[in-house]
Design a protein around this motif. Structure first.
Motif, PDB file in Angstrom:
ATOM      1  N   VAL A  12      27.995  54.323  86.983  1.00 19.65           N
ATOM      2  CA  VAL A  12      27.028  54.216  85.953  1.00 19.65           C
ATOM      3  C   VAL A  12      27.382  55.613  85.179  1.00 19.65           C
ATOM      4  O   VAL A  12      27.233  56.675  85.985  1.00 19.65           O
ATOM      5  CB  VAL A  12      25.682  53.879  85.702  1.00 19.65           C
ATOM      6  CG1 VAL A  12      24.788  54.048  84.571  1.00 19.65           C
ATOM      7  CG2 VAL A  12      25.525  52.496  86.367  1.00 19.65           C
ATOM      8  N   GLU A  26      19.368  59.906  86.410  1.00 19.63           N
ATOM      9  CA  GLU A  26      20.372  60.054  87.560  1.00 19.63           C
ATOM     10  C   GLU A  26      19.604  59.871  88.792  1.00 19.63           C
ATOM     11  O   GLU A  26      20.317  59.136  89.590  1.00 19.63           O
ATOM     12  CB  GLU A  26      20.755  61.502  87.766  1.00 19.63           C
ATOM     13  CG  GLU A  26      21.849  61.762  88.752  1.00 19.63           C
ATOM     14  CD  GLU A  26      22.440  63.195  88.837  1.00 19.63           C
ATOM     15  OE1 GLU A  26      23.310  63.390  89.469  1.00 19.63           O
ATOM     16  OE2 GLU A  26      21.761  64.019  87.979  1.00 19.63           O
ATOM     17  N   LEU A  29      19.028  56.034  88.976  1.00 15.38           N
ATOM     18  CA  LEU A  29      20.136  55.216  89.472  1.00 15.38           C
ATOM     19  C   LEU A  29      20.573  55.127  90.656  1.00 15.38           C
ATOM     20  O   LEU A  29      20.962  54.279  91.513  1.00 15.38           O
ATOM     21  CB  LEU A  29      21.248  55.671  88.207  1.00 15.38           C
ATOM     22  CG  LEU A  29      21.132  55.193  86.937  1.00 15.38           C
ATOM     23  CD1 LEU A  29      22.209  55.911  86.131  1.00 15.38           C
ATOM     24  CD2 LEU A  29      21.323  53.757  86.703  1.00 15.38           C
ATOM     25  N   SER A  32      18.653  53.187  92.870  1.00 17.24           N
ATOM     26  CA  SER A  32      19.107  51.865  92.839  1.00 17.24           C
ATOM     27  C   SER A  32      20.366  51.520  93.311  1.00 17.24           C
ATOM     28  O   SER A  32      21.164  50.650  93.092  1.00 17.24           O
ATOM     29  CB  SER A  32      18.922  51.379  91.289  1.00 17.24           C
ATOM     30  OG  SER A  32      17.590  51.556  90.974  1.00 17.24           O
ATOM     31  N   PHE A  34      23.263  52.895  92.388  1.00 20.63           N
ATOM     32  CA  PHE A  34      24.595  53.114  91.613  1.00 20.63           C
ATOM     33  C   PHE A  34      25.048  54.503  91.861  1.00 20.63           C
ATOM     34  O   PHE A  34      24.501  55.377  92.216  1.00 20.63           O
ATOM     35  CB  PHE A  34      24.172  53.032  90.215  1.00 20.63           C
ATOM     36  CG  PHE A  34      23.313  51.813  89.585  1.00 20.63           C
ATOM     37  CD1 PHE A  34      24.461  50.784  89.387  1.00 20.63           C
ATOM     38  CD2 PHE A  34      22.117  51.657  89.486  1.00 20.63           C
ATOM     39  CE1 PHE A  34      23.936  49.640  88.908  1.00 20.63           C
ATOM     40  CE2 PHE A  34      21.907  50.304  89.159  1.00 20.63           C
ATOM     41  CZ  PHE A  34      22.519  49.398  88.882  1.00 20.63           C
ATOM     42  N   VAL A  36      26.645  57.565  89.991  1.00 23.38           N
ATOM     43  CA  VAL A  36      26.165  58.294  88.937  1.00 23.38           C
ATOM     44  C   VAL A  36      27.185  59.267  88.389  1.00 23.38           C
ATOM     45  O   VAL A  36      27.648  60.214  89.156  1.00 23.38           O
ATOM     46  CB  VAL A  36      24.980  58.347  88.816  1.00 23.38           C
ATOM     47  CG1 VAL A  36      24.500  59.081  87.617  1.00 23.38           C
ATOM     48  CG2 VAL A  36      23.995  57.510  89.512  1.00 23.38           C
ATOM     49  N   MET A 136      15.777  49.554  85.946  1.00 26.86           N
ATOM     50  CA  MET A 136      17.294  49.546  86.839  1.00 26.86           C
ATOM     51  C   MET A 136      17.581  48.372  86.947  1.00 26.86           C
ATOM     52  O   MET A 136      18.875  47.864  87.087  1.00 26.86           O
ATOM     53  CB  MET A 136      17.149  50.557  87.793  1.00 26.86           C
ATOM     54  CG  MET A 136      17.014  51.927  87.516  1.00 26.86           C
ATOM     55  SD  MET A 136      18.020  52.921  86.397  1.00 26.86           S
ATOM     56  CE  MET A 136      17.145  52.718  84.922  1.00 26.86           C
TER      57      MET A 136
END
Length: 227
Positions: A12, A26, A29, A32, A34, A36, A136
């Motif tokens: 992302v 940040e 994310l 979750s 991700f 970043v 998210m």
């Protein structure tokens, strides 16, 4: 294939000119799962995506910055100096290589006309700040849909290439050798016709010669003399 997509860590790109908001998104994310990358302006986001020339003065923070950038989703603030989040959204949707990347807009102002304009331009979601961890969970479905669409288009292209190769192999171009073979194969018929004509002519000549020979062989009859 779907299992492989689900197990991948999605990348992302987060865009926000506010440092506290950028740090918050940040952290959410990463919580979750991700990958970043954060930048502080729309211009730097475009440069990171490859739409602008490289600039050595640009500084981006990424977990793993590979040579080939592969961004699965972009989340951007709406109100930013210079290029707004809406302007960034339009640039992305105008790009043939980036238009399929999902884009999420964030804003601290709940203005329906602004929200509708972003959604009409192609934004997938519009989050009101402060962004929460529960928001998210709305990101992955958009990424999954985009990835499945990419795989579908790739399979279509592969099928088209396969069909094109099959048509080429099943319909080889005509060559001069084949044409000559056909022409030559038709010649024997003409030759046989010529042979027949010649044989009939020879037979006719033979018959004439035979008839003439018979005339020569036949004895001459003398007429009786009258006294």
């Amino acid at each position: 294939m779907a299992v492989a997509i689900a197990e991948a860590q999605f990348h992302v790109l987060a865009v926000d000119d506010s440092l506290p908001d950028r740090k918050l998104i940040e952290r959410l994310l990463k919580t979750s799962s991700f990958q970043v990358t954060t930048v502080d302006s729309g211009t730097k986001a475009l440069e990171f995506l490859g739409l602008h020339g490289e600039d050595a003065s640009i500084s981006v923070h990424a977990d793993h910055l590979d040579v080939e950038v592969n961004v699965n989703l972009i989340i951007t603030d709406y109100c930013m100096p210079g290029m707004t989040g809406y302007d960034l959204l339009k640039k992305i949707k105008e790009s043939s290589s980036l238009r399929d990347i999902p884009v999420v807009i964030m804003s601290s102002e709940n203005i329906p006309s602004r929200i509708n304009r972003c959604l009409e331009e192609g934004a997938n979601e519009f989050f009101l700040k402060p962004v929460r961890l529960s928001d998210m969970s709305k990101l992955k479905p958009h990424i999954m849909k985009s990835r499945c669409k990419e795989h579908y288009h790739q399979e279509e292209e592969d099928d088209l290439l396969s069909n094109s190769d099959s048509n080429t192999s099943s319909n080889p171009p005509n060559n001069s050798n084949g044409t000559n073979t056909i022409s030559n194969s038709s010649n024997p018929t003409n030759n046989s016709s010529d042979t027949t004509d010649n044989s009939s002519g020879d037979s006719s000549s033979a018959c004439k010669r035979k008839a003439a020979g018979e005339d020569e062989i036949l004895p001459k009859t003398s007429r009786p003399r009258h006294s």
